[in-house]
Design an enzyme around this catalytic site. Structure first.
Site, PDB file in Angstrom:
ATOM      1  N   SER A 269       0.847  -1.186   0.000  1.00 33.84           N
ATOM      2  CA  SER A 269       0.000   0.000   0.000  1.00 33.84           C
ATOM      3  C   SER A 269       0.885   1.239   0.000  1.00 33.84           C
ATOM      4  CB  SER A 269      -0.920   0.013   1.222  1.00 33.84           C
ATOM      5  OG  SER A 269      -1.589   1.259   1.334  1.00 33.84           O
ATOM      6  N   GLY A 288      -3.824  -4.680  -3.653  1.00 33.72           N
ATOM      7  CA  GLY A 288      -5.239  -4.290  -3.700  1.00 33.72           C
ATOM      8  C   GLY A 288      -5.734  -4.148  -5.129  1.00 33.72           C
ATOM      9  N   ASP A 292      -9.951   3.226  -8.771  1.00 33.10           N
ATOM     10  CA  ASP A 292     -10.917   4.176  -8.203  1.00 33.10           C
ATOM     11  C   ASP A 292     -10.583   5.632  -8.465  1.00 33.10           C
ATOM     12  OD1 ASP A 292      -8.655   4.331  -6.646  1.00 33.10           O
ATOM     13  OD2 ASP A 292      -9.752   4.583  -4.774  1.00 33.10           O
ATOM     14  N   LYS A 293      -9.574   5.914  -9.334  1.00 33.80           N
ATOM     15  CA  LYS A 293      -9.173   7.299  -9.622  1.00 33.80           C
ATOM     16  C   LYS A 293      -8.824   8.045  -8.335  1.00 33.80           C
ATOM     17  CE  LYS A 293     -10.517   6.192 -13.736  1.00 33.80           C
ATOM     18  NZ  LYS A 293      -9.542   5.697 -14.706  1.00 33.80           N
ATOM     19  N   ARG A 295     -10.276   8.017  -5.478  1.00 32.21           N
ATOM     20  CA  ARG A 295     -11.423   8.558  -4.728  1.00 32.21           C
ATOM     21  C   ARG A 295     -11.413   8.093  -3.278  1.00 32.21           C
ATOM     22  NH1 ARG A 295     -14.162   6.462  -9.077  1.00 32.21           N
ATOM     23  NH2 ARG A 295     -15.113   4.905  -7.714  1.00 32.21           N
ATOM     24  N   HIS A 296     -11.094   6.825  -3.093  1.00 32.41           N
ATOM     25  CA  HIS A 296     -11.168   6.228  -1.758  1.00 32.41           C
ATOM     26  C   HIS A 296      -9.764   6.233  -1.144  1.00 32.41           C
ATOM     27  CE1 HIS A 296     -15.210   4.972  -2.827  1.00 32.41           C
ATOM     28  NE2 HIS A 296     -14.716   4.457  -3.937  1.00 32.41           N
ATOM     29  N   VAL A 327       1.545   6.717  -9.979  1.00 33.70           N
ATOM     30  CA  VAL A 327       0.385   5.841  -9.917  1.00 33.70           C
ATOM     31  C   VAL A 327       0.673   4.609 -10.758  1.00 33.70           C
ATOM     32  CG1 VAL A 327      -2.059   5.597 -10.429  1.00 33.70           C
ATOM     33  CG2 VAL A 327      -1.175   7.768  -9.576  1.00 33.70           C
ATOM     34  N   LEU A 328       0.496   3.438 -10.169  1.00 34.01           N
ATOM     35  CA  LEU A 328       0.752   2.179 -10.861  1.00 34.01           C
ATOM     36  C   LEU A 328      -0.511   1.336 -10.892  1.00 34.01           C
ATOM     37  CD1 LEU A 328       4.190   1.165  -9.296  1.00 34.01           C
ATOM     38  CD2 LEU A 328       3.763   2.501 -11.355  1.00 34.01           C
TER      39      LEU A 328
END
Length: 411
Positions: A269, A288, A292-293, A295-296, A327-328
């Site tokens: 994470s 994970g 979700d772009k 968002r969460h 971002v991967l």
């Protein structure tokens, strides 16, 4: 006098209404014609409200439609309308499904031609040099096959947690399905492959695989379960300690004294404070499966902490200078870990996996505290079409059949 004038007044009234009907028509006046038959009279007497409604529509300039026609139009309006892009995809999917049997027959013909060619080579070798020549030819084939079959199973597990189905919209679930497909493909073709598992595979994502990406049922060397990642880690531990759980070779050649009880379960994470420096044998790494772009916030991290699991993040900030957000995608993380097993260098692994549009450049070991969101897809790579994904899935299944990859029970 009154008796003589009364019929004339009645006649004058009837004449007035008749003249008005002649000029405007019965629909405008609302007059009901007088008929002699009782049944028709009863029917006409039951229509005053409809006549008044007709008059209202006519005088307001609105078109008159029957209730049946209005209901049909309402049904058409309520029916969902597909865009041109959706119609194009639908037609493409129908064509793909229609050609499934044809592709199957084509593969059978190719396999038959291959067998005939090999048999012809055996016959020619036997005529030229007898059984010794045949044995030499078969040995040559085995050597060639062993060289092409580079993949070796290691006692290491990767679990993709698919328990965030409800947090994604349909487009994001489609994107995640493609990432899972690529993750399986990359692992099955890697020089050093791991045990691979999908956990919490029990909702709409599973429905998409069952209905659209059905060739996944032919995958080998993978476990797909409905239970959560904690249960998946327990299964992974049993797999790695089994007789066919993998060899301590390649990147683990110096770990010959490693013990299964020393293995850890680590949830990857970007919100973790721990940095993953190396991959170790008998360890299970959980990723994970969430698009979700962003968002969460920290949803994967919180899920791991609630289960009491150790967390860590990939050391991308220590090796790579990014021009865009760090971002991967899920399959990027899997591929980077597999590349590290092959190369033993995080920097080279990042550079070989990250797409050029990320603008990543190697930097010194003195890194910044950049974080990586392994489970999101804020800048997704170009999505594969349904046909490309299905072709890849079928090709992977054929490669597995030919190479005999089977690190776990078949689906």
């Amino acid at each position: 006098m009154d008796e003589e004038e009364r019929p004339r007044k009645v006649a004058k009234l009837e004449h007035s209404e008749a003249s008005i009907e002649t000029e405007l028509g019965p629909a405008m006046t609302g007059a009901v014609p007088i008929v002699d038959e009782p049944s028709q009279a009863t029917s006409s007497n039951a229509q005053p409200e409809q006549s008044q409604l007709t008059l209202s529509n006519e005088t307001s300039g609105l078109p008159i439609q029957s209730s049946e026609g209005t209901a049909q139009e309402n049904d058409q309006d309520s029916a969902p309308k597909l865009s041109k892009n959706q119609l194009r995809k639908l037609r493409k999917r129908e064509l793909w499904e229609a050609g499934r049997e044809q592709r199957k027959e084509k593969r059978k013909e190719q396999m038959a031609r291959k067998k005939e060619r090999r048999q012809r080579m055996v016959d020619e070798a036997r005529e030229a040099g007898g059984e010794e020549a045949v044995q030499a030819l078969r040995k040559q084939w085995e050597t060639t096959r062993s060289k092409s079959k580079r993949s070796t199973l290691l006692p290491l597990s990767i679990v993709i947690d698919c328990g965030y189905d409800d947090l994604m919209n349909p487009h994001e679930r489609i994107s995640l399905a493609g990432q899972l497909t690529r993750s399986y493909s990359e692992n099955s073709r890697a020089m050093w492959r791991s045990h691979l598992m999908f956990s919490s595979f029990n909702k709409q994502l599973k429905e998409r695989f069952d209905n659209v990406l059905s060739p996944y049922r032919n995958w080998k060397g993978i476990r797909i379960i409905q239970e959560d990642f904690v249960h998946a880690a327990e299964i992974a531990k049993e797999q790695m300690t089994s007789p066919k759980g993998g060899k301590l070779v390649g990147p683990f050649a110096d770990e010959a004294d490693a013990k299964p009880e020393d293995g850890e379960v680590i949830y990857l994470s970007s919100d973790s404070d721990n940095v993953l420096t190396e991959l170790k044998p008998y360890c299970t790494y959980i990723i994970g499966g969430l698009v979700d772009k962003n968002r969460h916030k920290a949803v994967c991290y919180k899920s791991a902490v609630s289960k009491g699991l150790k967390t860590a993040k990939l050391p991308i900030g220590d090796y790579i200078q990014m021009t865009s957000r760090q971002v991967l995608t899920t399959n990027h993380v899997v591929d980077i870990m597999l590349k590290w097993l092959e190369l033993g260098d995080w920097g080279e692994a990042f550079m070989q996996v990250l797409p050029p549009r990320k603008g990543g450049k190697l930097k010194g070991q003195q890194g910044s505290d950049g974080a990586v969101d392994e489970a999101s897809d804020d800048e997704p790579e170009a999505e594969q079409t349904l046909e490309e994904i299905a072709n890849q899935m079928e090709a992977d299944a054929e490669i597995d059949d030919e190479n005999g990859h089977n690190s776990g029970p078949d689906l």
